[in-house]
Write an enzyme that holds these catalytic residues in place. Structure first.
Site, PDB file in Angstrom:
ATOM      1  N   ALA A 243     -14.908   3.928 -58.746  1.00  0.00           N
ATOM      2  CA  ALA A 243     -14.690   3.359 -60.068  1.00  0.00           C
ATOM      3  C   ALA A 243     -14.533   1.855 -59.874  1.00  0.00           C
ATOM      4  O   ALA A 243     -14.161   1.408 -58.785  1.00  0.00           O
ATOM      5  CB  ALA A 243     -13.428   3.951 -60.678  1.00  0.00           C
TER       6      ALA A 243
ATOM      7  N   GLU B  56      -8.200   7.095 -53.039  1.00  0.00           N
ATOM      8  CA  GLU B  56      -7.292   6.723 -54.131  1.00  0.00           C
ATOM      9  C   GLU B  56      -5.823   6.686 -53.722  1.00  0.00           C
ATOM     10  O   GLU B  56      -5.064   5.840 -54.190  1.00  0.00           O
ATOM     11  CB  GLU B  56      -7.460   7.690 -55.323  1.00  0.00           C
TER      12      GLU B  56
ATOM     13  N   GLY C 270     -14.507   7.517 -57.162  1.00  0.00           N
ATOM     14  CA  GLY C 270     -15.318   8.038 -58.270  1.00  0.00           C
ATOM     15  C   GLY C 270     -16.761   8.316 -57.873  1.00  0.00           C
ATOM     16  O   GLY C 270     -17.432   9.145 -58.489  1.00  0.00           O
TER      17      GLY C 270
ATOM     18  N   GLU D 169     -16.648  11.641 -56.344  1.00  0.00           N
ATOM     19  CA  GLU D 169     -16.380  12.584 -57.444  1.00  0.00           C
ATOM     20  C   GLU D 169     -17.642  12.825 -58.287  1.00  0.00           C
ATOM     21  O   GLU D 169     -17.883  13.937 -58.743  1.00  0.00           O
ATOM     22  CB  GLU D 169     -15.234  12.053 -58.310  1.00  0.00           C
TER      23      GLU D 169
HETATM   24  N1  COA Z   1     -15.244  -1.759 -57.745  1.00  0.00           N
HETATM   25  C1  COA Z   1     -15.678  -2.990 -58.051  1.00  0.00           C
HETATM   26  N2  COA Z   1     -16.375  -3.768 -57.209  1.00  0.00           N
HETATM   27  C2  COA Z   1     -16.662  -3.249 -55.996  1.00  0.00           C
HETATM   28  C3  COA Z   1     -16.246  -1.959 -55.607  1.00  0.00           C
HETATM   29  C4  COA Z   1     -15.502  -1.197 -56.540  1.00  0.00           C
HETATM   30  N3  COA Z   1     -15.088   0.053 -56.280  1.00  0.00           N
HETATM   31  N4  COA Z   1     -16.668  -1.735 -54.335  1.00  0.00           N
HETATM   32  C5  COA Z   1     -17.328  -2.843 -53.956  1.00  0.00           C
HETATM   33  N5  COA Z   1     -17.322  -3.750 -54.949  1.00  0.00           N
HETATM   34  C6  COA Z   1     -17.918  -5.095 -54.938  1.00  0.00           C
HETATM   35  C7  COA Z   1     -17.093  -6.046 -54.084  1.00  0.00           C
HETATM   36  O1  COA Z   1     -16.007  -6.561 -54.827  1.00  0.00           O
HETATM   37  C8  COA Z   1     -18.133  -7.088 -53.749  1.00  0.00           C
HETATM   38  O2  COA Z   1     -18.309  -7.942 -54.856  1.00  0.00           O
HETATM   39  P1  COA Z   1     -18.109  -9.562 -54.678  1.00  0.00           P
HETATM   40  O3  COA Z   1     -19.181  -9.936 -53.712  1.00  0.00           O
HETATM   41  O4  COA Z   1     -18.297 -10.091 -56.069  1.00  0.00           O
HETATM   42  O5  COA Z   1     -16.735  -9.739 -54.135  1.00  0.00           O
HETATM   43  C9  COA Z   1     -19.414  -6.286 -53.604  1.00  0.00           C
HETATM   44  O6  COA Z   1     -19.183  -5.058 -54.288  1.00  0.00           O
HETATM   45  C10 COA Z   1     -19.758  -5.967 -52.164  1.00  0.00           C
HETATM   46  O7  COA Z   1     -18.643  -5.345 -51.572  1.00  0.00           O
HETATM   47  P2  COA Z   1     -18.022  -5.810 -50.173  1.00  0.00           P
HETATM   48  O8  COA Z   1     -16.603  -5.323 -50.126  1.00  0.00           O
HETATM   49  O9  COA Z   1     -18.248  -7.248 -49.955  1.00  0.00           O
HETATM   50  O10 COA Z   1     -18.926  -4.982 -49.147  1.00  0.00           O
HETATM   51  P3  COA Z   1     -18.521  -4.495 -47.692  1.00  0.00           P
HETATM   52  O11 COA Z   1     -19.767  -4.015 -47.054  1.00  0.00           O
HETATM   53  O12 COA Z   1     -17.735  -5.535 -46.991  1.00  0.00           O
HETATM   54  O13 COA Z   1     -17.542  -3.246 -47.924  1.00  0.00           O
HETATM   55  C11 COA Z   1     -16.811  -1.191 -48.972  1.00  0.00           C
HETATM   56  C12 COA Z   1     -18.013  -2.085 -48.550  1.00  0.00           C
HETATM   57  C13 COA Z   1     -17.356  -0.028 -49.762  1.00  0.00           C
HETATM   58  C14 COA Z   1     -16.082  -0.682 -47.712  1.00  0.00           C
HETATM   59  C15 COA Z   1     -15.824  -2.045 -49.817  1.00  0.00           C
HETATM   60  O14 COA Z   1     -16.562  -2.689 -50.845  1.00  0.00           O
HETATM   61  C16 COA Z   1     -14.722  -1.234 -50.456  1.00  0.00           C
HETATM   62  O15 COA Z   1     -13.777  -0.812 -49.779  1.00  0.00           O
HETATM   63  N6  COA Z   1     -14.829  -1.011 -51.802  1.00  0.00           N
HETATM   64  C17 COA Z   1     -13.840  -0.287 -52.542  1.00  0.00           C
HETATM   65  C18 COA Z   1     -13.988   1.202 -52.288  1.00  0.00           C
HETATM   66  C19 COA Z   1     -12.916   1.988 -52.993  1.00  0.00           C
HETATM   67  O16 COA Z   1     -11.736   1.905 -52.713  1.00  0.00           O
HETATM   68  N7  COA Z   1     -13.364   2.814 -53.940  1.00  0.00           N
HETATM   69  C20 COA Z   1     -12.495   3.702 -54.649  1.00  0.00           C
HETATM   70  C21 COA Z   1     -12.000   3.100 -55.904  1.00  0.00           C
HETATM   71  S1  COA Z   1     -10.953   4.246 -56.731  1.00  0.00           S
END
Ligand code: COA
Length: 245
Positions: free
Chosen positions: A64, A133, A110, A113
């Site tokens: 999400a 989460e 999400g 999910e």
């Molecule tokens: N919501 C909103 N934006 C998200 C996102 C999310 N769940 N996951 C990634 N993004 C965005 C990042 O903010 C980034 O945007 P920016 O460049 O404007 O800052 C872009 O996507 C790329 O992500 P980034 O973190 O730079 O890539 P990465 O390869 O370093 O890491 C992940 C990838 C997936 C490990 C990392 O993005 C992450 O941990 N995301 C959150 C995952 C999460 O907790 N999801 C569950 C939410 S309930």
């Protein structure tokens, strides 16, 4: 902004979630567009199966949209979870044609999910899946606590949810989270082959079989999950007010 791209090649429709700059994270508008797209496809007779995947080779859906929901009040958070469940996740699970998630990278929160709502899942070798989460002070709010248990069993689901661990495609296949894995280039082909194996069967049989399979599971747990999510959101909001973190 248009977040959904659909390729219609009867009898299969491939829906691509197109928000690559945010690793295809689900914001409210994207959920609405995906739900609307499915409503259209539902009644198109010559579309007999659907594949959902993310644009790019890094993410299916990274969760999400954290930035969107972190500013939400408790009431908004509750509404978001309920609306998402009703309009998208439950709709996918109860869809009248088979839906396959082609997990082409991260499927977190999400995102996993969403894949769990689909009737089957195939994943690329670089896929990473998990429900993180609890590490954010929340719980899965789009059915993850229910559908992961149903899919992989209590032992593995409990470990994944309580430790927030992220698993790879090999492990996901071993525990039955995905039906099969393939390299990134062949993922859509493999998903299409699986869809084709379904659509050779009678559409009425497929629709009835999906309904009967879903009858194994009661819906009460999904409502309960939403209430528990609200409890977590309340605590989070109290901590924010009193600056406990
Ligand atoms: N919501 C909103 N934006 C998200 C996102 C999310 N769940 N996951 C990634 N993004 C965005 C990042 O903010 C980034 O945007 P920016 O460049 O404007 O800052 C872009 O996507 C790329 O992500 P980034 O973190 O730079 O890539 P990465 O390869 O370093 O890491 C992940 C990838 C997936 C490990 C990392 O993005 C992450 O941990 N995301 C959150 C995952 C999460 O907790 N999801 C569950 C939410 S309930």
């Amino acid at each position: 902004m248009k977040y959904i791209k659909t390729l219609i090649e009867p009898p299969i429709a491939t829906i691509k979630i197109d928000r690559e700059s945010h690793l295809n994270a689900l914001n409210l508008e994207l959920i609405k567009q995906l739900s609307n797209e499915l409503s259209i496809i539902e009644s198109v007779e010559n579309i007999r199966a659907v594949i959902i995947m993310g644009v790019g080779n890094k993410a299916f859906v990274a969760g999400a949209d954290i930035k969107e929901f972190s500013n939400y009040s408790i009431t908004q958070g509750e509404a978001l979870s309920k609306k998402g469940q009703d309009t998208l996740f439950n709709k996918i699970e109860n869809f009248n044609k088979p839906i396959i998630a082609a997990i082409n990278g991260y499927a977190l929160g999400g995102g996993l999910e969403l894949a769990l709502s689909c009737h089957m899942r195939v994943a690329s070798k670089n896929a990473k899946m998990g429900l993180p989460e609890c590490s954010l002070g929340l719980i899965p709010g789009y059915g993850g606590t229910q559908r992961l248990v149903r899919t992989v069993g209590r032992t593995q689901a409990t470990e994944m949810i309580l430790t927030s661990k992220i698993i790879d495609a090999d492990f996901a296949e071993k525990i039955g989270l995905i039906n099969l894995q393939s390299n990134q280039e062949e993922l859509l082909k493999k998903a299409t082959q699986l869809a084709t194996s379904c659509v050779k069967n009678s559409p009425k049989s497929l629709e009835s079989a999906i309904k009967c399979i879903n009858k194994n599971f009661d819906q009460e747990g999904l409502t309960f999950e939403q209430k528990e999510l609200v409890n977590c959101l309340e605590l989070m909001s109290l901590k924010r007010v009193f600056q406990l973190f």
